[in-house]
Scaffold this motif. Structure first.
Motif, PDB file in Angstrom:
ATOM      1  N   LEU A  90      24.159  37.920  -3.504  1.00 61.27           N
ATOM      2  CA  LEU A  90      25.313  37.312  -2.846  1.00 61.27           C
ATOM      3  C   LEU A  90      25.044  35.853  -2.501  1.00 61.27           C
ATOM      4  O   LEU A  90      25.921  35.003  -2.597  1.00 61.27           O
ATOM      5  CB  LEU A  90      25.654  38.077  -1.562  1.00 61.27           C
ATOM      6  CG  LEU A  90      26.148  39.511  -1.724  1.00 61.27           C
ATOM      7  CD1 LEU A  90      26.383  40.138  -0.371  1.00 61.27           C
ATOM      8  CD2 LEU A  90      27.407  39.564  -2.558  1.00 61.27           C
ATOM      9  N   LEU A  91      23.826  35.560  -2.099  1.00 60.76           N
ATOM     10  CA  LEU A  91      23.471  34.205  -1.690  1.00 60.76           C
ATOM     11  C   LEU A  91      23.096  33.307  -2.863  1.00 60.76           C
ATOM     12  O   LEU A  91      23.304  32.092  -2.809  1.00 60.76           O
ATOM     13  CB  LEU A  91      22.299  34.258  -0.703  1.00 60.76           C
ATOM     14  CG  LEU A  91      22.582  34.925   0.654  1.00 60.76           C
ATOM     15  CD1 LEU A  91      21.288  35.112   1.423  1.00 60.76           C
ATOM     16  CD2 LEU A  91      23.560  34.092   1.465  1.00 60.76           C
ATOM     17  N   LEU A  92      22.554  33.894  -3.939  1.00 60.20           N
ATOM     18  CA  LEU A  92      21.979  33.080  -5.010  1.00 60.20           C
ATOM     19  C   LEU A  92      22.578  33.381  -6.375  1.00 60.20           C
ATOM     20  O   LEU A  92      21.954  33.098  -7.397  1.00 60.20           O
ATOM     21  CB  LEU A  92      20.456  33.308  -5.071  1.00 60.20           C
ATOM     22  CG  LEU A  92      19.650  32.969  -3.827  1.00 60.20           C
ATOM     23  CD1 LEU A  92      18.169  33.277  -4.045  1.00 60.20           C
ATOM     24  CD2 LEU A  92      19.834  31.506  -3.417  1.00 60.20           C
ATOM     25  N   ASN A  93      23.793  33.932  -6.425  1.00 64.82           N
ATOM     26  CA  ASN A  93      24.339  34.351  -7.716  1.00 64.82           C
ATOM     27  C   ASN A  93      24.535  33.202  -8.691  1.00 64.82           C
ATOM     28  O   ASN A  93      24.632  33.430  -9.901  1.00 64.82           O
ATOM     29  CB  ASN A  93      25.658  35.122  -7.534  1.00 64.82           C
ATOM     30  CG  ASN A  93      26.729  34.297  -6.874  1.00 64.82           C
ATOM     31  OD1 ASN A  93      27.401  33.505  -7.509  1.00 64.82           O
ATOM     32  ND2 ASN A  93      26.905  34.486  -5.568  1.00 64.82           N
ATOM     33  N   GLU A  94      24.578  31.952  -8.200  1.00 60.19           N
ATOM     34  CA  GLU A  94      24.735  30.838  -9.133  1.00 60.19           C
ATOM     35  C   GLU A  94      23.427  30.505  -9.850  1.00 60.19           C
ATOM     36  O   GLU A  94      23.434  29.767 -10.837  1.00 60.19           O
ATOM     37  CB  GLU A  94      25.281  29.590  -8.422  1.00 60.19           C
ATOM     38  CG  GLU A  94      24.334  28.926  -7.449  1.00 60.19           C
ATOM     39  CD  GLU A  94      24.493  29.443  -6.028  1.00 60.19           C
ATOM     40  OE1 GLU A  94      24.088  28.718  -5.099  1.00 60.19           O
ATOM     41  OE2 GLU A  94      25.014  30.559  -5.849  1.00 60.19           O
ATOM     42  N   ILE A  95      22.284  31.036  -9.381  1.00 65.14           N
ATOM     43  CA  ILE A  95      21.009  30.731 -10.055  1.00 65.14           C
ATOM     44  C   ILE A  95      20.258  31.992 -10.469  1.00 65.14           C
ATOM     45  O   ILE A  95      19.103  31.906 -10.884  1.00 65.14           O
ATOM     46  CB  ILE A  95      20.093  29.857  -9.168  1.00 65.14           C
ATOM     47  CG1 ILE A  95      19.653  30.617  -7.912  1.00 65.14           C
ATOM     48  CG2 ILE A  95      20.759  28.538  -8.815  1.00 65.14           C
ATOM     49  CD1 ILE A  95      18.501  29.954  -7.171  1.00 65.14           C
ATOM     50  N   MET A  96      20.890  33.161 -10.364  1.00 67.73           N
ATOM     51  CA  MET A  96      20.208  34.382 -10.781  1.00 67.73           C
ATOM     52  C   MET A  96      21.179  35.327 -11.468  1.00 67.73           C
ATOM     53  O   MET A  96      22.381  35.298 -11.210  1.00 67.73           O
ATOM     54  CB  MET A  96      19.542  35.089  -9.589  1.00 67.73           C
ATOM     55  CG  MET A  96      20.506  35.700  -8.592  1.00 67.73           C
ATOM     56  SD  MET A  96      19.695  36.553  -7.187  1.00 67.73           S
ATOM     57  CE  MET A  96      19.151  38.084  -7.968  1.00 67.73           C
ATOM     58  N   SER A  97      20.653  36.135 -12.364  1.00 67.10           N
ATOM     59  CA  SER A  97      21.429  37.198 -12.996  1.00 67.10           C
ATOM     60  C   SER A  97      20.719  38.520 -12.736  1.00 67.10           C
ATOM     61  O   SER A  97      19.507  38.549 -12.526  1.00 67.10           O
ATOM     62  CB  SER A  97      21.570  36.952 -14.504  1.00 67.10           C
ATOM     63  OG  SER A  97      20.295  36.997 -15.127  1.00 67.10           O
ATOM     64  N   VAL A  98      21.479  39.602 -12.748  1.00 70.84           N
ATOM     65  CA  VAL A  98      20.920  40.909 -12.427  1.00 70.84           C
ATOM     66  C   VAL A  98      21.240  41.889 -13.551  1.00 70.84           C
ATOM     67  O   VAL A  98      22.382  41.969 -14.014  1.00 70.84           O
ATOM     68  CB  VAL A  98      21.478  41.450 -11.094  1.00 70.84           C
ATOM     69  CG1 VAL A  98      21.004  42.885 -10.848  1.00 70.84           C
ATOM     70  CG2 VAL A  98      21.057  40.543  -9.945  1.00 70.84           C
ATOM     71  N   THR A  99      20.234  42.628 -13.980  1.00 67.85           N
ATOM     72  CA  THR A  99      20.404  43.718 -14.935  1.00 67.85           C
ATOM     73  C   THR A  99      19.960  45.015 -14.274  1.00 67.85           C
ATOM     74  O   THR A  99      18.825  45.109 -13.780  1.00 67.85           O
ATOM     75  CB  THR A  99      19.570  43.493 -16.210  1.00 67.85           C
ATOM     76  OG1 THR A  99      19.988  42.279 -16.845  1.00 67.85           O
ATOM     77  CG2 THR A  99      19.733  44.655 -17.180  1.00 67.85           C
ATOM     78  N   LEU A 100      20.860  45.984 -14.222  1.00 69.02           N
ATOM     79  CA  LEU A 100      20.566  47.279 -13.618  1.00 69.02           C
ATOM     80  C   LEU A 100      20.397  48.313 -14.726  1.00 69.02           C
ATOM     81  O   LEU A 100      21.237  48.420 -15.620  1.00 69.02           O
ATOM     82  CB  LEU A 100      21.694  47.705 -12.680  1.00 69.02           C
ATOM     83  CG  LEU A 100      22.010  46.774 -11.511  1.00 69.02           C
ATOM     84  CD1 LEU A 100      23.218  47.298 -10.730  1.00 69.02           C
ATOM     85  CD2 LEU A 100      20.799  46.645 -10.582  1.00 69.02           C
ATOM     86  N   VAL A 101      19.318  49.094 -14.653  1.00 71.28           N
ATOM     87  CA  VAL A 101      19.061  50.134 -15.647  1.00 71.28           C
ATOM     88  C   VAL A 101      18.776  51.442 -14.916  1.00 71.28           C
ATOM     89  O   VAL A 101      17.633  51.729 -14.544  1.00 71.28           O
ATOM     90  CB  VAL A 101      17.877  49.768 -16.567  1.00 71.28           C
ATOM     91  CG1 VAL A 101      17.709  50.824 -17.671  1.00 71.28           C
ATOM     92  CG2 VAL A 101      18.065  48.383 -17.184  1.00 71.28           C
ATOM     93  N   PRO A 102      19.807  52.249 -14.673  1.00 69.98           N
ATOM     94  CA  PRO A 102      19.604  53.522 -13.971  1.00 69.98           C
ATOM     95  C   PRO A 102      19.094  54.616 -14.914  1.00 69.98           C
ATOM     96  O   PRO A 102      19.841  55.178 -15.690  1.00 69.98           O
ATOM     97  CB  PRO A 102      21.010  53.853 -13.437  1.00 69.98           C
ATOM     98  CG  PRO A 102      21.952  53.136 -14.347  1.00 69.98           C
ATOM     99  CD  PRO A 102      21.226  51.947 -14.880  1.00 69.98           C
ATOM    100  N   TYR A 103      17.804  54.871 -14.839  1.00 64.45           N
ATOM    101  CA  TYR A 103      17.150  55.904 -15.650  1.00 64.45           C
ATOM    102  C   TYR A 103      15.829  56.310 -14.992  1.00 64.45           C
ATOM    103  O   TYR A 103      15.623  57.462 -14.665  1.00 64.45           O
ATOM    104  CB  TYR A 103      16.923  55.400 -17.078  1.00 64.45           C
ATOM    105  CG  TYR A 103      16.319  56.434 -18.000  1.00 64.45           C
ATOM    106  CD1 TYR A 103      17.132  57.387 -18.617  1.00 64.45           C
ATOM    107  CD2 TYR A 103      14.946  56.451 -18.265  1.00 64.45           C
ATOM    108  CE1 TYR A 103      16.582  58.340 -19.471  1.00 64.45           C
ATOM    109  CE2 TYR A 103      14.391  57.395 -19.114  1.00 64.45           C
ATOM    110  CZ  TYR A 103      15.212  58.341 -19.719  1.00 64.45           C
ATOM    111  OH  TYR A 103      14.657  59.291 -20.555  1.00 64.45           O
ATOM    112  N   GLY A 104      14.944  55.348 -14.817  1.00 69.09           N
ATOM    113  CA  GLY A 104      13.714  55.573 -14.073  1.00 69.09           C
ATOM    114  C   GLY A 104      12.778  56.574 -14.706  1.00 69.09           C
ATOM    115  O   GLY A 104      12.349  56.439 -15.849  1.00 69.09           O
TER     116      GLY A 104
END
Length: 256
Positions: A90-104
């Motif tokens: 929320l604070l840094l979305n302009e300089i970071m991207s997120v990839t979520l992989v639900p499997y584990g």
């Protein structure tokens, strides 16, 4: 507080500098206030939306890529996603991207032309993994929805209400069609392949990668302060949240 937190954070996704209240003409959910000029005007957040876009367009370096390999019902995964990863985004979305992989730590087994899955925390976790995977394939607003689910007492039971808050046009029926169909199975197979391809192989979850790399040092820093890690690794001009030199001068008031 846990009931209010998903809604408050959904607001912050699109209005990083805050807003005072919904306008009567505002019909969009909070996460879509900045989706168009019309929505921003109707919801009284045009200035904040324009400033947020201004910051993003000034970033010339590639964002820091944060990958999270997790399980939908893993307590440690839920804690990291809701209390570290999502607030940092929320604070840094302009300089970071997120990839979520639900499997584990799940196991994939071929079953004819299909696959079946066994999950560490049982069948409900397999269902949660599949629901979140399908949501990611069906809407750009997946992260706020998954945050909403993972921060609730009942991850699976909250899915429908979390959809209604963030993407009312996406019904639970549509998501379950994906979950129970070939699309969901193929998407989960891709999650399995991504997880198995990790180098080094994952030993636990949550398993964090930064720019595609996992080390013990990066994992420790991400778990203790992902915010500090992302700010330190971004190569471009630091945004104001990181203590950068960019400054925005404006006045905002919430009158009584």
């Amino acid at each position: 507080m846990m009931v209010l937190l998903p809604l408050l954070l959904a607001v912050w996704v699109s209005v990083p500098y805050g807003g005072c209240s919904l306008y009567p003409s505002c019909v969009e959910p909070p996460a879509k206030w900045c989706s168009s000029i019309e929505s921003a005007v109707q919801c009284g957040v045009l200035k904040q939306c324009l400033e947020s876009d201004f910051l993003r367009t000034r970033q010339t370096e590639d964002p820091v890529q944060v990958g999270l390999y997790y399980e939908s019902l893993c307590p440690g995964c839920r804690l990291f996603l809701t209390e570290m990863l999502f607030p940092t985004y929320l604070l840094l979305n302009e300089i970071m991207s997120v990839t979520l992989v639900p499997y584990g730590n799940a196991l994939e087994k071929p079953d004819g032309q299909k696959y079946i899955y066994e999950c560490q925390h049982g069948k409900q976790e397999c269902l949660g993994n599949m629901i979140e995977t399908c949501i990611m394939n069906m809407t750009e607003m997946a992260f706020p929805i998954i945050f909403c689910m993972e921060s609730s007492v009942d991850v699976i039971g909250s899915a429908e209400s979390c959809l209604k808050i963030n993407t009312p046009e996406l019904s639970m029926d549509k998501v379950m069609s994906c979950v129970n169909g070939d699309m969901g199975m193929q998407l989960m197979h891709q999650n399995a392949l991504k997880t198995k391809a990790l180098n080094p192989p994952h030993q636990y979850v949550p398993w964090v990668t930064i720019n595609g790399v996992h080390t013990d040092d990066l994992q420790t820093k991400a778990m203790s302060s992902l915010f500090t890690l992302v700010c330190s690794m971004y190569k471009g001009t630091k945004p104001p949240a990181c203590g950068g030199t960019q400054k925005l001068h404006y006045q905002s008031y919430c009158h009584n």
